[in-house]
Write an enzyme that holds these catalytic residues in place. Structure first.
Site, mmCIF file in Angstrom:
data_model
loop_
_atom_site.group_PDB
_atom_site.id
_atom_site.type_symbol
_atom_site.label_atom_id
_atom_site.label_comp_id
_atom_site.label_asym_id
_atom_site.label_seq_id
_atom_site.Cartn_x
_atom_site.Cartn_y
_atom_site.Cartn_z
ATOM 1 N N SER A 252 -54.059 33.319 3.049
ATOM 2 C CA SER A 252 -53.065 32.775 2.107
ATOM 3 C C SER A 252 -51.847 32.216 2.847
ATOM 4 C CB SER A 252 -52.633 33.854 1.108
ATOM 5 O OG SER A 252 -52.151 34.972 1.804
ATOM 6 N N CYS A 339 -57.520 49.035 6.738
ATOM 7 C CA CYS A 339 -56.635 49.507 7.811
ATOM 8 C C CYS A 339 -55.511 50.354 7.242
ATOM 9 C CB CYS A 339 -56.094 48.338 8.627
ATOM 10 S SG CYS A 339 -55.109 47.185 7.662
HETATM 11 N N1 SAH Z 1 -58.760 39.741 10.295
HETATM 12 C C1 SAH Z 1 -57.540 39.466 11.030
HETATM 13 C C2 SAH Z 1 -56.387 40.344 10.616
HETATM 14 C C3 SAH Z 1 -56.065 40.302 9.146
HETATM 15 S S1 SAH Z 1 -54.401 40.643 8.777
HETATM 16 C C4 SAH Z 1 -57.815 39.577 12.526
HETATM 17 O O1 SAH Z 1 -58.920 39.922 12.935
HETATM 18 O O2 SAH Z 1 -56.908 39.294 13.296
HETATM 19 C C5 SAH Z 1 -54.314 40.283 7.082
HETATM 20 C C6 SAH Z 1 -54.181 38.834 6.737
HETATM 21 O O3 SAH Z 1 -54.366 38.727 5.334
HETATM 22 C C7 SAH Z 1 -52.826 38.199 7.029
HETATM 23 O O4 SAH Z 1 -52.995 37.082 7.865
HETATM 24 C C8 SAH Z 1 -52.294 37.756 5.642
HETATM 25 O O5 SAH Z 1 -51.631 36.491 5.676
HETATM 26 C C9 SAH Z 1 -53.569 37.655 4.850
HETATM 27 N N2 SAH Z 1 -53.426 37.862 3.395
HETATM 28 C C10 SAH Z 1 -52.671 38.761 2.740
HETATM 29 N N3 SAH Z 1 -52.905 38.706 1.409
HETATM 30 C C11 SAH Z 1 -53.832 37.731 1.214
HETATM 31 C C12 SAH Z 1 -54.504 37.207 0.052
HETATM 32 N N4 SAH Z 1 -54.248 37.693 -1.162
HETATM 33 N N5 SAH Z 1 -55.402 36.245 0.242
HETATM 34 C C13 SAH Z 1 -55.684 35.752 1.469
HETATM 35 N N6 SAH Z 1 -55.089 36.217 2.583
HETATM 36 C C14 SAH Z 1 -54.176 37.189 2.465
#
Ligand code: SAH
Length: 395
Positions: A252, A339
């Site tokens: 997002s 997490c």
């Molecule tokens: N999988 C990643 C880490 C994820 S961190 C890795 O391996 O590095 C979580 C992510 O979810 C963040 O980048 C945040 O911007 C995104 N996020 C949070 N809420 C969201 C939503 N409702 N829809 C899509 N992305 C979202």
């Protein structure tokens, strides 16, 4: 006893500390010397005056985080010893190689340094203090890091604006303590990525998914991969290397998507198998055709940041996973994570189970995942375990 001020426990409250749990809760404190300030090193004694340990004092539900159960001085030599031990473990784990220079050097209680996190990205160490005591020790820690032979640390960036207790009013400025910018490219298992420690989340990259990304690479061949919550795109470039037929990355945050695009470009320039989308995960999953993807990664941010939020977090995990079960192709593989430290492995599995049952599909657990060994869990401090994941086969 070393000359620190003293915190005395209520009768019987030494029990968990005698089993090496490193926290003194404020309710366990009977009395304390006058003039103890947040971040001070204090002696902790039982009600009968027996020395229990030495630790950092702070205001809040955890009053003292124990640094050592011996009667010792907390000085440069202490930090040198602990950081060297942490470094030796990472060497043992084989994390310092020509094709890998990104890893967690210090994982708080898991490295017997409660309140401290240090991630290494090539020549740069990113330091996060979660306690006032570690905030005050930041300069000593930075100097020990650059003086450590073989670690190759030249720059130390301090990033604690969002991790220190707000009420402590320590006014930490995110900044380099030693050195400055040299490169923002680090390498994980031969894949390169930019790390934005200045503006990125946490220390700039999620090193804790390294082993799980490698797992994904094994399952990616020929599959159409959807990487939800991609952040810097870690899972996406492992999928590309594993031979996925297409990889779609969704987040997002526009910033996250630009990081993902830059990282894919760094490793697979011009690779047309990859596309990225700025979208809400729930909306995106709602809109896709069933069967469009045969490997889906769900790695959302922590849905429960504290115990009070567990119920809603579990509902969130169930809803999110239910969407994936509705949409994933037959014979598909789902990588699903939580997490949230406050959500237990069993609770998470139950939420995923409910989601699976709702879809009425046959689902089998292939692997149960956790955090990698550079995020060790102190056996006396089970709270240090936070990452859990399942690889599921969905028919
Ligand atoms: N999988 C990643 C880490 C994820 S961190 C890795 O391996 O590095 C979580 C992510 O979810 C963040 O980048 C945040 O911007 C995104 N996020 C949070 N809420 C969201 C939503 N409702 N829809 C899509 N992305 C979202």
């Amino acid at each position: 006893m070393k000359e620190y001020k003293t915190v005395t426990l209520r009768r019987g409250k030494e029990e968990s500390l005698d089993r090496f749990h490193p926290w003194v809760f404020s309710g366990a404190v009977a009395r304390q010397d006058d003039g103890i300030e947040e971040g001070d090193v204090v002696n902790v004694v039982a009600s009968d005056g027996r020395h229990i340990g030495v630790g950092h004092y702070q205001i809040g539900s955890i009053a003292v985080r124990i640094l050592d159960f011996a009667d010792r001085t907390i000085d440069g030599a202490f930090y040198h010893e602990r950081l060297s031990e942490a470094f030796t473990l990472r060497t043992t784990l084989g994390l310092l190689r020509d094709d890998n220079n990104a890893f967690r050097l210090v994982h708080g209680e898991g490295d017997f340094l409660p309140g401290l996190v240090v991630d290494i990205y090539g020549p740069t160490a990113v330091v996060q203090a979660h306690s006032p005591g570690m905030h005050y020790a930041r300069d000593i820690i930075a100097h020990v890091l650059v003086d450590m032979p073989d670690a190759g640390v030249e720059n130390v960036y301090y990033k604690s604006e969002t991790t220190l207790p707000y009420k402590a009013q320590l006014d930490p400025q995110n900044d380099y303590i030693i050195g400055g910018y040299t490169t923002d490219v680090a390498v994980e298992n031969g894949l390169k990525f930019h790390v934005d420690w200045l503006k990125g989340q946490k220390t700039g990259f999620f090193v804790d998914q390294r082993d799980n990304r490698a797992f994904l690479q094994r399952y990616a061949a020929g599959r159409r991969v959807l990487n939800m919550f991609c952040y810097t795109g870690g899972f996406s470039f492992y999928a590309l290397r594993g031979g996925a037929s297409l990889v779609h990355s969704v987040d997002s945050s526009a910033k996250a998507i630009s990081l993902t695009d830059a990282n894919v470009e760094l490793n697979f320039p011009g690779d047309e198998r990859h596309k990225s989308f700025i979208a809400d995960a729930f909306d995106f999953l709602n809109e896709i055709e069933p069967g469009k993807y045969d490997l889906i990664v769900l790695d959302p941010p922590a849905f429960a940041k504290h115990r009070g939020a567990i119920r809603n977090a579990l509902i969130g995990y169930r809803r999110l996973n239910a969407r994936a079960f509705e949409k994933i192709a037959s014979g598909g593989i789902l990588f699903t994570f939580s997490c949230s430290q406050a959500v237990s492995r069993e609770q998470f599995r139950l939420a995923v189970f409910s989601a699976a049952a709702q879809s009425r599909r046959r689902v089998r657990i292939l692997h149960q995942l956790t955090q990698p060994a550079d995020h060790p869990v102190n056996i006396y401090h089970p709270e240090g375990e936070y990452l859990k994941g399942l690889i599921l086969y969905v028919e």
